[in-house]
Design an enzyme around this catalytic site. Structure first.
Site, PDB file in Angstrom:
ATOM      1  N   GLU A 131       0.858  -1.187   0.000  1.00  0.00           N
ATOM      2  CA  GLU A 131       0.000   0.000   0.000  1.00  0.00           C
ATOM      3  C   GLU A 131       0.899   1.243   0.000  1.00  0.00           C
ATOM      4  O   GLU A 131       1.950   1.261   0.634  1.00  0.00           O
ATOM      5  CB  GLU A 131      -0.912  -0.049   1.246  1.00  0.00           C
ATOM      6  CG  GLU A 131      -1.530   1.239   1.701  1.00  0.00           C
ATOM      7  CD  GLU A 131      -2.515   1.829   0.720  1.00  0.00           C
ATOM      8  OE1 GLU A 131      -3.357   1.097   0.186  1.00  0.00           O
ATOM      9  OE2 GLU A 131      -2.443   3.062   0.497  1.00  0.00           O
ATOM     10  N   ASP A 190      -6.934  -4.652  -5.474  1.00  0.00           N
ATOM     11  CA  ASP A 190      -8.134  -3.855  -5.154  1.00  0.00           C
ATOM     12  C   ASP A 190      -7.757  -2.383  -5.350  1.00  0.00           C
ATOM     13  O   ASP A 190      -7.631  -1.627  -4.398  1.00  0.00           O
ATOM     14  CB  ASP A 190      -8.543  -4.137  -3.692  1.00  0.00           C
ATOM     15  CG  ASP A 190      -9.817  -3.396  -3.292  1.00  0.00           C
ATOM     16  OD1 ASP A 190     -10.501  -2.842  -4.174  1.00  0.00           O
ATOM     17  OD2 ASP A 190     -10.115  -3.353  -2.085  1.00  0.00           O
ATOM     18  N   CYS A 209     -13.946  -1.029  -8.010  1.00  0.00           N
ATOM     19  CA  CYS A 209     -15.072  -0.119  -7.753  1.00  0.00           C
ATOM     20  C   CYS A 209     -15.407   0.653  -9.034  1.00  0.00           C
ATOM     21  O   CYS A 209     -16.160   1.625  -8.978  1.00  0.00           O
ATOM     22  CB  CYS A 209     -14.737   0.827  -6.610  1.00  0.00           C
ATOM     23  SG  CYS A 209     -13.211   1.726  -6.865  1.00  0.00           S
TER      24      CYS A 209
END
Ligand SMILES: C[S@@+](CC[C@H](N)C(=O)[O-])C[C@H]1O[C@@H](n2cnc3c(N)ncnc32)[C@H](O)[C@@H]1O
Length: 457
Positions: free
Chosen positions: A339, A387, A414
């Site tokens: 991340e 993701d 998304c």
């Protein structure tokens, strides 16, 4: 082409034929596509053209002549004003039909993939009061009056006073009203975006939906909160459900509800949420899925597709606060999370310790750089989970990811458009995608999430 007429008051009569992917209705006018604000497929409407370009028009519906059977009265009193919940006038099953269609269209048209099965969309069990986080803005208008509320539909520099929002909880609505009164009675100034002066900027409320803990995060311009102890006493006296109060100072011009300086005024400075049998600590500025009960269902759906095995070595890319990797860690041999944001990595490590997870390691790095190193060290990850944010995967990330040849790549997205674009590249690189599952996380909005597993060979 669907017929239309120009009426005497410059309104045109249109027949709505579709809903576009961003939720705008679609009609046709003199051979051009018209994107309409308002209007549902099958309706005849009177609309006013607001933009007339060479290839398309934009218009706003002024009157509905014949109504769709799936149109319902919106439950929220702010529906006409508020920028959220654009589809509250469309019954929930109808919203799901259009969300799934958005996924099908994107995969076929953008991805050019016609053999991917799109399974039925997983609905949200809760369609109101599902959010665990809301940000309300303080705002001074032209006349000098202040507001505390949400953005006007289509007007990003205007705020209206929210009386009742149906997305978070009744406590959240009561807190907004309470703060409006407190700021007025105590003559605390309100931040003016253009003048860059004044104090109160945002009220952020976070709730643990499965723990009933509540955080109030007050975001202001620079400076200590005036008489903070008085505020804490009054607030906790009125709202015993508040477990922590945090003050964030943001003196920057960027109008964002996060702070450079944070001070905990009451409680531990975080709330906790329970998902999939684990506890997650959420701080004022750390990312956490905003519909946590549905996030649990999204992750469960993804893991069912993946069929995890105790011998699996798994990479969780774009891991945020580590939720997916942590939930998978009990089912596999080891997990590596990656991340970019340091604060999220800090929270991920904290959550691993909180849940006694020892087979997970987190790195703060850009995914494409991390993958470059992984390429050369030859570690065998057999499953890679991605993701990414709405922009999807960087081309270099795709190239480096596929050169590692993991057996399976689980993609959680998304944004169906960028998913479809990236899916085409993964397929070109020799992966196949038999099916995807759309999941609704945000009822009444046009957003839809989806997940699918790509198999090597
Ligand atoms: C959709 S969120 C995923 C959050 C997480 N998987 C979860 O379920 O809570 C995307 C995450 O990607 C991170 N991100 C964005 N660009 C990145 C990059 N180039 N490299 C690594 N992480 C990145 C963002 O900070 C954000 O936390």
């Amino acid at each position: 082409m669907k017929a239309l007429e120009m009426t005497s008051d410059k309104l045109i009569e249109l027949e709505v034929i579709d809903l576009a992917n961003e939720g705008k209705a679609v009609a046709q006018f003199e051979g051009k596509v018209v994107f309409l604000k308002g209007g549902l497929p099958g309706e005849r409407v009177l609309a006013e053209i607001t933009k007339n370009k060479s290839r398309y028009c934009e218009a706003t519906v002024r009157r509905i002549i014949t109504r769709s059977k799936v149109r319902i009265p919106p439950r929220c009193r702010h529906f006409d004003t508020c920028g959220g919940c654009t589809w509250q006038d469309l019954e929930y099953p109808g919203q799901l039909v259009f969300k799934r269609k958005h996924v099908v269209d994107s995969i076929e048209r953008i991805g050019g993939l016609d053999k991917v099965e799109v399974l039925p969309i997983v609905p949200s069990n809760e369609v109101f009061f599902y959010r665990n986080k809301m940000e309300f803005s303080f705002h001074v208008d032209e006349s000098g009056d202040f507001k505390l509320g949400l953005h006007h539909r289509g007007k990003y520099d205007e705020i209206f006073n929210v009386e009742q929002c149906l997305l978070q909880s009744p406590t959240s609505n009561n807190l907004v009203a309470w703060f409006r009164r407190y700021v007025a009675e105590n003559k605390i100034t309100v931040y003016h975006v253009k003048k860059h002066g004044g104090y109160m900027r945002f009220l952020m409320i976070r709730e643990g939906k499965n723990t009933a803990q509540t955080m109030v995060n007050i975001v202001t311009n620079y400076g200590e909160f005036p008489e903070a102890a008085k505020l804490v006493g009054a607030l906790t006296g009125e709202f015993p459900e508040i477990t922590t109060i945090v003050h964030n100072q943001n003196g920057g011009k960027a109008n964002v509800a996060s702070g450079e300086i944070e001070k905990v005024l009451h409680g531990p400075g975080y709330i906790e949420e329970r998902i999939g049998g684990m506890v997650f600590r959420i701080r004022a500025n750390s990312f956490f899925q905003t519909n946590p009960r549905q996030a649990e269902i999204l992750y469960k759906t993804a893991f069912e597709l993946l069929k995890l095995d105790p011998g699996d070595r798994l990479m969780d890319l774009y891991c945020g606060t580590g939720t997916i990797g942590l939930l998978a860690s009990r089912k596999v041999a080891e997990v590596t999370g990656v991340e970019l944001v340091g604060e999220a990595i800090h929270a991920a490590r904290e959550n691993a310790a909180l849940n006694n997870i020892n087979n997970i390691i987190f790195y703060q790095e850009d995914v494409k750089d991390f993958l470059l190193k992984t390429e050369s060290d030859g570690k065998g990850f057999n499953i890679i989970i991605v993701d990414p944010p709405r922009a999807g995967l960087h081309p270099k990330a795709i190239q480096r990811l596929t050169s590692l040849r993991p057996e399976k790549i689980l993609y959680i997205s998304c944004n169906p458009a960028t998913f479809a674009r990236d899916a085409a590249e993964l397929v070109k690189a020799g992966y196949n995608l038999p099916k995807v599952v759309p999941v609704d996380m945000f009822p009444h909005t046009t957003h839809v999430e989806l997940t699918g597993v790509f198999y090597n060979g």
